[in-house]
Write an enzyme that holds these catalytic residues in place. Structure first.
Site, PDB file in Angstrom:
ATOM      1  N   ASP A 170      43.312  21.709  21.030  1.00  0.00           N
ATOM      2  CA  ASP A 170      42.435  21.197  19.974  1.00  0.00           C
ATOM      3  C   ASP A 170      42.980  21.228  18.546  1.00  0.00           C
ATOM      4  OD1 ASP A 170      40.910  21.162  22.238  1.00  0.00           O
ATOM      5  OD2 ASP A 170      39.216  22.226  21.405  1.00  0.00           O
ATOM      6  N   TRP A 359      44.939  27.162  19.305  1.00  0.00           N
ATOM      7  CA  TRP A 359      46.138  26.526  19.871  1.00  0.00           C
ATOM      8  C   TRP A 359      47.328  26.540  18.916  1.00  0.00           C
ATOM      9  CZ3 TRP A 359      46.865  25.279  24.837  1.00  0.00           C
ATOM     10  CH2 TRP A 359      45.731  25.211  25.661  1.00  0.00           C
ATOM     11  N   GLU A 402      39.904  33.989  26.537  1.00  0.00           N
ATOM     12  CA  GLU A 402      40.266  32.568  26.467  1.00  0.00           C
ATOM     13  C   GLU A 402      41.750  32.401  26.140  1.00  0.00           C
ATOM     14  OE1 GLU A 402      38.583  28.609  24.076  1.00  0.00           O
ATOM     15  OE2 GLU A 402      37.808  30.592  23.568  1.00  0.00           O
TER      16      GLU A 402
END
Length: 437
Positions: A170, A359, A402
């Protein structure tokens, strides 16, 4: 320890499975069904609950649009804990959107083809799983038809993404230079993600303005792909996205051969593969960097950064052995240094690298899973095993998060992972990696 980790992974997945027949990525932070998450989640379920694996994929494909498009989020329920939700996306503007489910009007990496193949590989009852594949494979094929007919304006076999969320990576630093070409309005909205996760680990408010503006452009043109290709300031050929499509093409080919009687589809898949792999190698490989890079289709130039996406072509058998060796050398020199877990999501030698921020540098288990199998394809077994062991070690030490810091020593006495906790694909793909040991 291995058995305890396996047990905990199963608990995470089962707790995130919803009554509607889909699995949320993480409670609170991500309350809906995400496209590529669902694929990875189904692989985990296949190891211990085949019915849940099948239900996961069935529910995703049930939200497919009439033109073959599969959205990146399916809003199965009303839930105001996530922004932007269905009222912002307004998928109903597209005349062929699902009438049954509200969704976004963007997609995510097309993993579903190879996921079906993985489910078949894992399943003990091959006949039962092949029957499931037979019932669902044409929907996945239709998704690939959608990409080649609507997202490949120059007929190169390379499809574009029009939003960074479509990449799956993202807020990668890869996109920073595109943002500098844009000046979106300041949006007024209430962020929901930062109520669940430390804001320092998430994209900024100004980055979100760019994200929302791209959606508004698409909405203004009712999510018409031709108009988006003409007008969107973000138009990128992404090596990860295209590698997942090529890998899924390969999987569909092999599955159709197993099923039999689909010669026309096999021929089309072979034609796509030939063109896609040739142009992927010719256009996206940067010999100076020794890696595959993104291509900015809007501005007609490569985006010359190395990220974990740069190595994903290994998973899809895209490079030849010689080029694969160059890729692995680049990976080990930039990402594999002493004191580092493999594989950071962005080049640790670059000034834009941030080991804690989404990211922009952390390790992601789904990318490590892709990398593990990619390295195995080319017999880099020792490095593949390091990726597998690093993935297990991160979850064992930092929890089922995550994403994770790639530094072995962060100087923190109480270390945990980042982003959402009890994260579904981290648990799902750990189950698969543990089986590989």
């Amino acid at each position: 320890m291995k058995e305890n980790l396996r047990k905990r992974a199963i608990e995470v997945l089962d707790a995130n499975f919803q009554e509607g027949g889909f699995t949320i990525p993480s409670k609170g932070l991500y309350p809906f069904q995400w496209k590529w998450d669902s694929g990875f989640i189904a692989i985990g379920f296949a190891h211990y609950d085949v019915e849940k694996a099948k239900t996961e994929i069935h529910s995703l494909l049930d939200a497919q649009w009439e033109n073959g498009f599969i959205p990146h989020i399916v809003f199965h329920s009303d839930n105001d804990s996530y922004f932007p939700g269905p009222d912002f996306h307004q998928s109903e503007r597209h005349p062929l959107s699902s009438k049954k489910y509200r969704s976004t009007g963007m997609t995510q990496p097309p993993v579903t083809g190879f996921v079906l193949q993985e489910m078949y590989r894992i399943a003990e009852d091959k006949q039962d799983m092949l029957a499931f594949v037979k019932d669902h494979i044409d929907k996945v094929y239709a998704n690939h038809v959608y990409f080649y007919e609507n997202r490949d304006p120059h007929n190169e076999g390379l499809v574009y993404i029009y939003h960074n969320w479509e990449s799956g990576t993202d807020n990668s630093p890869v996109w920073d230079d595109i943002w500098s070409t844009m000046n979106p309005p300041e949006y007024t909205f209430e962020r929901r993600d930062t109520t669940h996760v430390d804001a320092s680990q998430r994209p900024t408010k100004r980055e979100y303005d760019h994200y929302l503006y791209l959606i508004d452009i698409a909405k203004e043109h009712n999510y018409d792909d031709a108009r988006i290709a003409e007008l969107s300031p973000f138009l990128v050929q992404d090596p990860l996205f295209n590698a997942m499509l090529i890998k899924s093409n390969e999987a569909l080919l092999e599955l159709y051969k197993l099923i039999g009687g689909n010669g026309d589809k096999e021929k089309t898949l072979q034609q796509w593969q030939k063109m896609s792999i040739r142009n992927f190698n010719n256009k996206l490989f940067d010999s100076e960097l020794g890696a595959y890079v993104h291509y900015d289709l809007r501005n007609g130039k490569p985006i010359r950064f190395v990220s974990s996406s740069s190595f994903s072509p290994l998973f899809a058998n895209i490079p030849d052995q010689e080029r694969a060796e160059i890729l692995v050398k680049t990976m080990m020199e930039r990402f594999g240094g002493e004191g580092k877990y493999l594989c950071a999501s962005f080049d640790p030698t670059n000034e834009r690298f941030n080991p804690k921020k989404y990211w922009r540098g952390p390790v992601w288990i789904n990318m490590n899973w892709v990398l593990y199998y990619g390295l195995k394809n080319y017999r880099f077994d020792e490095i593949a095993e390091r990726v597998r062991q690093d993935s297990i070690a991160l979850i064992e030490r930092d929890g089922f998060f995550e994403y994770f810091d790639c530094r072995k020593d962060t100087g923190e006495s109480q270390r945990t992972g980042y982003g959402g906790n009890n994260f579904s694909w981290s648990a799902a793909l750990l189950l698969d990696l543990l089986k590989e040991g």
